[in-house]
Structure formats: C-alpha cells, structure tokens
Design a protein around this motif. Sequence first.
Motif, PDB file in Angstrom:
ATOM      1  N   ASP A 192       0.779  -1.411   0.035  1.00  0.00           N
ATOM      2  CA  ASP A 192      -0.190  -0.118  -0.152  1.00  0.00           C
ATOM      3  C   ASP A 192       0.957   1.419  -0.067  1.00  0.00           C
ATOM      4  O   ASP A 192       0.650   2.091  -0.596  1.00  0.00           O
ATOM      5  N   LEU A 193       1.877   1.178   0.843  1.00  0.00           N
ATOM      6  CA  LEU A 193       2.777   2.469   0.812  1.00  0.00           C
ATOM      7  C   LEU A 193       3.347   2.611  -0.391  1.00  0.00           C
ATOM      8  O   LEU A 193       3.364   3.937  -0.706  1.00  0.00           O
ATOM      9  N   LYS A 194       3.973   1.536  -1.028  1.00  0.00           N
ATOM     10  CA  LYS A 194       4.539   1.592  -2.209  1.00  0.00           C
ATOM     11  C   LYS A 194       3.776   2.327  -3.330  1.00  0.00           C
ATOM     12  O   LYS A 194       4.413   3.289  -4.024  1.00  0.00           O
ATOM     13  N   ASN A 195       2.381   1.858  -3.147  1.00  0.00           N
ATOM     14  CA  ASN A 195       1.648   2.196  -4.346  1.00  0.00           C
ATOM     15  C   ASN A 195       1.154   3.926  -4.007  1.00  0.00           C
ATOM     16  O   ASN A 195       1.308   4.746  -4.765  1.00  0.00           O
ATOM     17  N   LYS A 196       1.114   4.283  -2.633  1.00  0.00           N
ATOM     18  CA  LYS A 196       0.659   5.528  -2.447  1.00  0.00           C
ATOM     19  C   LYS A 196       2.079   6.376  -2.954  1.00  0.00           C
ATOM     20  O   LYS A 196       1.849   7.275  -3.459  1.00  0.00           O
ATOM     21  N   LEU A 197       3.188   6.173  -2.501  1.00  0.00           N
ATOM     22  CA  LEU A 197       4.265   6.566  -2.750  1.00  0.00           C
ATOM     23  C   LEU A 197       4.663   7.030  -4.147  1.00  0.00           C
ATOM     24  O   LEU A 197       5.076   8.126  -4.632  1.00  0.00           O
TER      25      LEU A 197
END
Lengths: 209, 110
Positions: A192-197
Amino acid sequence: MKKVMHINLGGRALVIDTDAYDELDKYLRSIEKHFKNSQGLEDIMYDIENRIAELFEEETHRNTVITMAKVEMIKNTMGHPREFGGEEYTESETKSSIPKLKTGKRLFRHPEDKVIAGVASGLSSYFGISDPIIIRILFVIFTVSGGLGLITYIILWIAVPKAKTTSDFLAMKGEDINIDSIANSVENGLKDLKNKLDDLSRGIKTRMF
Amino acid sequence: MKIENTIAQMRKGLLELCVLAIVSVDEMYPSDIIKKLKDQEMIIVEGTLYPMLTRLKNEGLLDYVWKESNSGPPRKYFKITEEGSSIKDQLIKTWKNLSSAVNSTIKESK
C-alpha cells in the motif's frame, strides 16, 4: 420539590420523577440500540419493559413515585446491555473470526508515543515493528532526499485518525498477533505504502515538469 | 476482571440448557424462570434471559401462550416445543459427558 410524569410501561400506569424518566429512557434506548440488528427486537423490548414495570410495581407501593434511586436499582438488576449477549454477540463473534486481520487491526496515530503527531509510532504498531525510530528515520531520509517524507507525513497526519478509546488502542495494536499476521500486514502495508508513494511521486513529477 | 469473564462465558453456555430444562417441566412465566435461575446462581443480571427467550422462540425451540393475570396486563407463558425437547435431551447428554470428562481431567491436575 420535583415534577412527575405519568407513563405507560409494559401496560402499567406508573408515576415517575422527570429526571428518573430521562435516565430510564436512556437505559431503554441503549438496550434497543444493542439489539438493533437482532431478530425479534420488539419481543425483546416488550419483555424487558414488562419486567421493569413489574419490578417497579413490586418495589413501589401504591401512590409512591419512581425515583432516580429506583431506576438505578432496576439498572443493576437488569444489567448493562453488553452483558445481555443475545444475537448481536454471536454474530459479531462469527464475523470477526473470518477476516481477522482486517477487523483486528487498524491504522491509528499513537497519541501517547509521539514526536510530532504519532504517525510513525502508529505505523510501527500497525506493521508490528517494535521501535518506531525505524519509521521515523525513514521519514527523515525521505524528507531530506526530495521532501517526499514530509508530504507523506502530513497526508497521514490528516488522513489517519488519532487513537482515542481503548478499543482504538486495541485495534491499533491488533488483538491476535502471530508471525503470519505480522508478515501479512507488513507485506500488505508496504505494498500500500509503495503504491501511495508511487502515486505521490508521479503527482509531484507531473506538477513540477 | 479476566476470571470474571471466563466464569460469565461458562455460565452463558449452560444457561440455554437450564432454561430449556426449566420450561420443559411446565409452562412458565419469565419472572418465575428468573427466580429459579437466580436461586441457583445461574444468572447474574436479568437482562440476559429475555433476548435468549426470544431467540429460542425464533429458532422454534420454545413457544408461548398469553394468559390473563390478576395483577396487571396479560402474561406470556413459555413452553417447550417438540424440537426444543429433543435439543434439550442432546444438550443434557453432552453436558453429562463434558462434566465427567472435565472432572476427571481436573482430578489429574491435583
């Protein structure tokens, strides 16, 4: 001196102090709310109101008024709605046993262990990282190298709620922690974090160039 | 606090059996069921009983009839259905097996 009200409870005419009435009304509403999703809510309420009226009648002799103390006594005898069990109880049990990870753990900001707004320690409880310093260092690194860390932090500050109640804190830490659930949540969370970033950096790039 | 939770859970699991057993003897008014359960310390707060009666009725294990009362409005009297009766017998069997199993397990721990 107090004002009284005449009420019909479970088919009985009763006289009650106005403040006692408010308390009783609040109590009955809390029971109603507890069984909102149960089949037979009307039956349950009918039986309970009937019993309460009966208890009042046993307690108060004719022509005496139901006082706050009597209402408190009834509440003790009948119990708090959460002690009642019933359908709501079993339903929530079966529901929570299936998708344990999603219902058991939620992302909150940690107000008791914070440097700025508790984002980093909230994240580290969510991912099962023992020391929030790791997340904090990551934020600093990302902030120094392009400012992404700062932006992410501010977005999370706005988007993630602060843990307030005990259940928030439990949900933040997750009730059932085992190796699998930690690994899973770390994996999902990182994804999730990677997608958001990625989204965020794409957004910044299009705006800059 | 934790131990009270465990005790409450134990009691709750067996309450259904007790209610079925009480109602299987005779048609019963809920307040009389409460009295029996309280005498045996099977129930702590009265509110537990009413949702259970409604659920058992919806599941077809209990049924009720209305009866006139000398003091106050008509009363619901609960009785056991055929299905409830057979469930009760199964529960009693399970309870007997369980209690002897638990007792012998406890004995070993001494």
